[in-house]
Each structure stands twice: as C-alpha cells, then as structure tokens.
Design a protein around this motif. Structure first.
Motif, PDB file in Angstrom:
ATOM      1  N   ARG A 150      34.180  50.380  38.689  1.00  0.00           N
ATOM      2  CA  ARG A 150      34.542  50.598  40.079  1.00  0.00           C
ATOM      3  C   ARG A 150      34.854  49.279  40.799  1.00  0.00           C
ATOM      4  O   ARG A 150      35.734  49.210  41.657  1.00  0.00           O
ATOM      5  CB  ARG A 150      33.349  51.279  40.752  1.00  0.00           C
ATOM      6  N   GLU A 151      34.116  48.240  40.435  1.00  0.00           N
ATOM      7  CA  GLU A 151      34.276  46.959  41.129  1.00  0.00           C
ATOM      8  C   GLU A 151      35.698  46.431  41.010  1.00  0.00           C
ATOM      9  O   GLU A 151      36.226  45.807  41.927  1.00  0.00           O
ATOM     10  CB  GLU A 151      33.299  45.928  40.557  1.00  0.00           C
ATOM     11  N   VAL A 152      36.313  46.679  39.871  1.00  0.00           N
ATOM     12  CA  VAL A 152      37.673  46.184  39.668  1.00  0.00           C
ATOM     13  C   VAL A 152      38.601  46.836  40.679  1.00  0.00           C
ATOM     14  O   VAL A 152      39.432  46.184  41.312  1.00  0.00           O
ATOM     15  CB  VAL A 152      38.132  46.494  38.226  1.00  0.00           C
ATOM     16  N   GLU A 153      38.411  48.129  40.842  1.00  0.00           N
ATOM     17  CA  GLU A 153      39.258  48.858  41.787  1.00  0.00           C
ATOM     18  C   GLU A 153      39.007  48.378  43.211  1.00  0.00           C
ATOM     19  O   GLU A 153      39.927  48.180  43.992  1.00  0.00           O
ATOM     20  CB  GLU A 153      38.962  50.352  41.662  1.00  0.00           C
ATOM     21  N   GLU A 154      37.723  48.167  43.498  1.00  0.00           N
ATOM     22  CA  GLU A 154      37.378  47.730  44.852  1.00  0.00           C
ATOM     23  C   GLU A 154      37.992  46.373  45.163  1.00  0.00           C
ATOM     24  O   GLU A 154      38.490  46.140  46.264  1.00  0.00           O
ATOM     25  CB  GLU A 154      35.861  47.670  44.994  1.00  0.00           C
ATOM     26  N   ALA A 155      37.958  45.513  44.191  1.00  0.00           N
ATOM     27  CA  ALA A 155      38.545  44.193  44.393  1.00  0.00           C
ATOM     28  C   ALA A 155      40.012  44.316  44.725  1.00  0.00           C
ATOM     29  O   ALA A 155      40.544  43.625  45.605  1.00  0.00           O
ATOM     30  CB  ALA A 155      38.358  43.350  43.127  1.00  0.00           C
ATOM     31  N   VAL A 162      41.430  46.850  46.110  1.00  0.00           N
ATOM     32  CA  VAL A 162      41.555  47.400  47.461  1.00  0.00           C
ATOM     33  C   VAL A 162      41.408  46.285  48.480  1.00  0.00           C
ATOM     34  O   VAL A 162      42.170  46.184  49.439  1.00  0.00           O
ATOM     35  CB  VAL A 162      40.483  48.484  47.689  1.00  0.00           C
ATOM     36  N   LEU A 163      40.435  45.416  48.228  1.00  0.00           N
ATOM     37  CA  LEU A 163      40.224  44.293  49.149  1.00  0.00           C
ATOM     38  C   LEU A 163      41.446  43.400  49.196  1.00  0.00           C
ATOM     39  O   LEU A 163      41.760  42.803  50.206  1.00  0.00           O
ATOM     40  CB  LEU A 163      38.994  43.487  48.724  1.00  0.00           C
ATOM     41  N   ASP A 164      42.118  43.323  48.076  1.00  0.00           N
ATOM     42  CA  ASP A 164      43.334  42.526  48.022  1.00  0.00           C
ATOM     43  C   ASP A 164      44.472  43.168  48.781  1.00  0.00           C
ATOM     44  O   ASP A 164      45.550  42.609  48.882  1.00  0.00           O
ATOM     45  CB  ASP A 164      43.769  42.340  46.568  1.00  0.00           C
ATOM     46  N   GLY A 165      44.233  44.369  49.242  1.00  0.00           N
ATOM     47  CA  GLY A 165      45.273  45.063  49.991  1.00  0.00           C
ATOM     48  C   GLY A 165      46.262  45.780  49.103  1.00  0.00           C
ATOM     49  O   GLY A 165      47.355  46.129  49.543  1.00  0.00           O
ATOM     50  N   GLU A 186      47.891  52.231  46.624  1.00  0.00           N
ATOM     51  CA  GLU A 186      47.509  53.106  45.524  1.00  0.00           C
ATOM     52  C   GLU A 186      48.389  52.900  44.288  1.00  0.00           C
ATOM     53  O   GLU A 186      47.911  52.788  43.166  1.00  0.00           O
ATOM     54  CB  GLU A 186      47.584  54.562  45.995  1.00  0.00           C
TER      55      GLU A 186
END
Lengths: 347, 291
Positions: free
Chosen positions: B180-185, B187-190, B193
């Motif tokens: 999940r963390e990879v995806e979250e990172a 997302v944070l990068d903007g 989808e």
C-alpha cells in the motif's frame, strides 16, 4: 516502505494532495504542517479506518473503476453472459441456423432424452470422465513425488514431462495418430513380433478410439497436473517425514500416511479440474477419429454432438442449445461435487 | 513407489545398511525417471524422426533414419500454405497478447485496489462466468460473432478471447501484492489514477504480465475448436486448422510431410518454453490455485 515515503515526501506540495492520509506511518509524522495527518496518526485504528474510507485510496469518482474494467466487462457480457443467456433462451425454441425460432417449451430436452445419439454422447463423456479423472489425480502425484527431490539432472526430467502440455491438442493428436494407426508404430512393432496377427483397431473401432483418446488426454495432462502437485508437495513440512522415518516408517508407508493426506486438498482440485476438462473433450477425438467421431459417430462426446447438430447449413441451433445446457449442467454437478468434497474436508 | 525424501536432500541418519538401501533407492528412482522419459517423449521423438527421414527410405527401416534430411520441411512449406497459416495465427496471437495484457491489467487493477461500491458484485459476476464451459456457449457465441459480421475473419477468431477472466484474476492477485505504501507515495506525488496504474502498478507486476502474455500467446497458437467454427475460407486458416487439413488431405498422404508440419508447429513452442520456463510454471500455479 519508509524509504519510499521519504523519497516521495519532500516533493509533495504541502496542502493539496488528494489522498493525504498515509496514517500512522513514521514518515508521515516527520512531515510538518499536516495537522490532519498527525491527528489521524494519533487516533488509532478505528479512526484510521474511517479516514481511509473517506479520503483514503478510493477512486476519484464512482465511475473510475468501471472505466478500468470497461473492456473486460464488455467482452464478458458479449461473449460469456449474453451467449449463456441466449443459449438458455434458444434451448426452448426450434431455431435453426438460418432462421429464428418459436417457443416450443421443453420439446428440445424431451427430444434429447429420447435420442439414442444423445445417450451415446453423454455416456461417452461420462465414461471419459470416470476413466480419466482417477488417472489424472494419482499418476501426476506419483510423477511429482518422483521429480520432487533435487537429484542431478532432475530439471531435465521435469521439463521433458511438461513438453506434452505445451504441444497443441492438434499436434498431440497427430503425434499419437502416427503411433496408433493401423500402420503406426505400435501395430507395426506388434505385427513384427507376432504379438498380434492383425493390426489393433485403435482408431477405427469406436470403443478403442475412445480409449486411445483417453490415453492421449492422460498423457497430455500428466505434466500439467504434476506442476500442481509439486506446488502442494513443497508445502509439506519436512519434519513430518523426518519424524515418521525415525519412527521406522518406510517410504511407501510415509507416502500413504503423510504425503497423501497433506496433498488431499490439491487432489480434490485436480479431480475437479480434470473432470470438467474431461467433459469438454473434442479435439483429441476429432483428430484421431476424424470428423464423424468414429464409425457411426460411436465415439462422439457431448461437445462433438453439439457442434455437429448446431452448425452447418441445416444447423439446429435450438436443439444444440438444449444439448449445451445439458452439458453445462453436467459440468456444474461435478464442480459443485468437488467444492462440496473440499468443504467437507476442511471441517 | 518412492516417497519424497525431505527437501534439501537430507535423509534422516541411518546405519550402514541404510546407506546401501539409499543407493539402490536412487538407482530405482533414475530407472523410473528414464521409463517415464520414454513414455512422455517417445511419441514426440518418433514423430520427429519420421519428419527427417529421407524420401526413399522406408519409414520403419530401423529406429534412426539412415538418410536424415530437412527436405520434408521444405517440401511441406512449398506444397502447403503452412507459412500463410502461421502468419494468420501470429496476427491472432499478437492481437490476443496485446488486448489481454492491457485489458486484464486494467481490470485486475480496478478489482484489486481501493474499495468501491459494486466491486464485490462485479467480482462475483466475473468469477461466475468461469463456470460456463466454452463448449456449452459456443453455438451462441458463433451466432453473436455472425451477427457482428465477423464470421470467417481473424478478428472473429480473436475477439471472444480478447480479455480472459482468468487473466484478469491473475493480474488482480499480482496487484494485491503491491504494498500500500508504494501507492500512497505515488498519490502524494500527485500521480493520478491512470499514471499510478501505468507507472507504478504495471512495472511492479512484470512477472504476472509475462504469464498473461505467455498464456494468451499459447492459447491463440494452440486453439482449434473456435477457429474451426468461425473460419470457412482456407485462406484464413490458422496453423492448427491447416495442420488438420494437411493430415486429412488425400493429395499429401505422406507421413513424413505431416510429421514435418506437426513438428514445425511444435518446435517454436518448445523453444519458447525452454527460454521462459519459470513463467510457465508460475502461470499454472497462479492461474488455477489463487482464483
């Protein structure tokens, strides 16, 4: 994970990230100016779950997932769900290939049950299953046990045993045709050694043709299911075997009292899968025995019959659809049976 | 006949007579392996030997051909449009590989990550379609394809298998394994989808993608029944249909040529297999067990 987060962190503009939640992670706390996230980190799991449901990794709009799934869903609707629904509908009509039909109730099903050709085909399909499934449940297991140990050259054997799986059904059919024909390898050798005085009619007698096709199916399936069993055997704890060996159990004994119970769930899966594919057999018989399916169609299976009845200029799509539904019900029975057995096994 | 010894080759310690038994056990194991090797490869080798037998020698003159030649492969390619059939097959296979990798990955992504309303329903629906055996819907499928005007076209051969549900499931389980963390990172990068899907998820599921590529290629190369229903003009035949025609052609009636044709269809697959073995075995396990 924190490495990734930290790498991502500095680049992120402070305020307007859509999914600013990564709650609870250390990296999240190291970033300042994010009141919402720090709160979330502090609030424990329930709040965190709620946050995720709100602002977490949900799709931006409700239709985004459907957009991703669209091609797949369209295909499934067009070539799986609709054909199935259509088969059900057509099975109650007298439709022909070149014209639509009118509703005839269960007439097609009644016709099937009164049709000796149907019973021959259904009988062949079930006989196929009854013979092939035990072979494909036990022989690949024995083969897997045989190639499981790491001894020199075992990789070559594993690959070799898998080769028939890679070959197409047509190629496999042609290969075996050349072995089993009246002037094929087996008959030539047998005649030369005077084991038989006349060639064995492997491919020209309906029953023998069916048996030959079964041999081909088992031969092609051995390597395929061997890989399933290799995966299952890898999960059997070595300590079980060691303990049993210390207790004086020999290899045969250990096979039946340790290996078999341990891979039983896999045996059920293999049984179900091979049962369903046994009911679907077509190509082997078509290649070995020709378009008619053996003399007088005596070796036809249900898919064979469905194709013959349903297509061509006189194709009776209505009747063929009823046969298709019967085939579907037959496969359903066996997959439910498999599921039932494995459920009972778990408890 | 022989039970597995514990992995790692470490047999429980035994006294001397036990060691002797181990050697005979090993010899027995190799004997069994060699026997199975003959059973599994014998028919294929026999076909191959037939395919390289010289024109003048009898097919049964000894095990090995006395005048080995590749002439039969040349002759079968000249007298029979096998190359054209192979070309048709490659067209179908290329379409099948591209559509399956892209669309199965997209579908698997939507089913694996964030929860959304209706995901369970869609997932159940997709799994349920796995219950319909192809043979029980093929007549209706044919009618649908005919309705679309695609009978006797390669598109018609390809389309029903353009996205296989099994492949969607393979991609789904691969994406489920992405932390999940990879995806979250991302997302944070903007990353939006689509970018997350294309730049983060696809590269992290290379193994599963390879499996999907391989299985859809093999499916297209090996399929027989569906092309048999759809194709009528022999110009459009796929390789497998062509092989069947070759074997049935009364004008050929030379087992050397039929064998050469069969081997020509088999050898590319074997080479592919030898090059990509690990993906083959991975695919079998994942496709069947995890869905």
């Amino acid at each position: 994970m924190s490495a990734v987060d930290e790498a991502a962190g500095p680049k992120t503009p402070g305020s307007k990230t859509p999914g600013s939640k990564t709650p609870g992670s250390k990296a999240a706390e190291s970033e300042n100016g994010r009141a919402a996230r720090r709160e979330a980190a502090g609030r424990g799991r329930r709040a965190r779950a709620a946050m995720e449901a709100d602002t977490g990794l949900v799709h931006r709009s409700w239709w985004t997932p459907y957009l991703f799934l669209a091609p797949g869903l369209v295909m499934v609707c067009l070539f799986s769900i609709w054909p199935f629904a259509n088969t059900v509908i057509l099975s109650f009509t007298d439709a022909r290939i070149l014209r639509g039909g009118t509703f005839v109730g269960f007439a097609n099903y009644a016709r099937a049950f009164a049709d000796p050709g149907f019973w021959v085909a259904a009988g062949n399909s079930v006989l196929y299953l009854v013979v092939v499934v035990p072979c494909l449940v036990f022989l690949p297991l024995a083969l897997a046990v045989l190639v499981q140990t790491k001894i020199p050259g075992i990789g070559i054997f594993r690959s070799a045993f898998y080769t028939p799986v890679i070959a197409s059904a047509v190629v496999v059919g042609l290969i075996w045709q050349w072995v089993l024909r009246s002037d094929g390898l087996v008959n030539t050798v047998f005649l030369k050694l005077s084991i038989v005085s006349e060639p064995i009619p492997f491919l020209t007698d309906s029953t023998m043709l069916l048996v030959s096709a079964m041999i081909v199916t088992v031969w092609k399936g051995l390597g395929y299911y061997m890989v399933f069993y290799l995966a299952a055997l890898g999960n059997v704890p070595a300590s079980l075997h060691e303990a049993a060996a210390i207790d004086g159990a020999g290899t045969v004994r250990r096979f039946f009292s340790i290996t078999v119970p341990q891979v039983k769930p896999m045996m059920l899966l293999v049984g179900t899968l091979s049962a369903i594919s046994a009911l679907r057999v077509f190509t082997e018989i078509y290649i070995l025995g020709g378009e008619s399916g053996g003399p007088g169609g005596g070796a036809r299976t249900l898919p064979f019959l469905i194709r013959q009845v349903g297509l061509g200029f006189a194709g009776e799509t209505g009747y063929a659809s009823a046969l298709s539904i019967l085939l579907f019900l037959l496969t359903l029975v066996f997959s439910l049976l498999g599921r039932r057995l494995s459920k009972g096994d778990e408890t | 006949m022989s039970a597995p010894s514990p992995p790692g080759g470490r047999e429980p310690r035994r006294s001397r007579p036990g060691r002797g038994r181990r050697w005979t056990g090993l010899a027995g194991r190799y004997a069994a392996l060699l026997l199975m090797l003959v059973v599994m490869l014998g028919p294929i080798v026999w076909q191959f030997l037939t395919s390289i037998r010289g024109r003048t020698e009898n097919v049964y003159d000894g095990m090995l051909p006395s005048q080995p030649t590749l002439d039969n492969y040349v002759r079968v390619a000249e007298s029979f449009p096998l190359l054209q059939y192979a070309g048709n097959t490659l067209v179908v296979a290329a379409l099948a590989v591209s559509s399956n990798t892209l669309f199965a990955a997209m579908g698997g992504y939507a089913l694996s990550r964030a929860a959304w309303k209706g995901r369970k329903v869609v997932f159940t629906l997709l799994v349920a379609t796995l219950m319909f055996p192809f043979e029980s819907v093929m007549i209706s499928m044919f009618l649908t394809v005919r309705e679309m005007g695609l009978v006797d076209t390669l598109i018609g051969v390809w389309l029903p298998g353009a996205v296989s549900v099994l492949n969607v499931m393979i991609m789904r389980s691969a994406f489920l394994a992405v932390p999940r963390e990879v995806e979250e990172a991302a997302v944070l990068d903007g990353a939006n989808e689509w970018t997350r899907f294309a730049r983060v998820f696809l590269p992290s599921a290379k193994g599963a993608l390879a499996v999907v590529c391989l299985t859809s290629f093999m499916g297209a190369w090996d399929d027989f029944l569906w092309p048999l229903l759809v194709l009528t003009d022999s110009d459009n035949y796929t390789l497998q249909l062509g092989l069947k025609t070759l074997a049935g052609a009364t004008t050929v009636n030379d087992q050397r040529l039929i064998a050469a044709g069969a081997m020509a269809a088999l050898i590319p697959m074997v080479l592919l297999f030898l090059a990509l073995q690990r993906f083959f075995f991975k695919g079998v396990g994942e496709g069947a067990v995890k869905t």
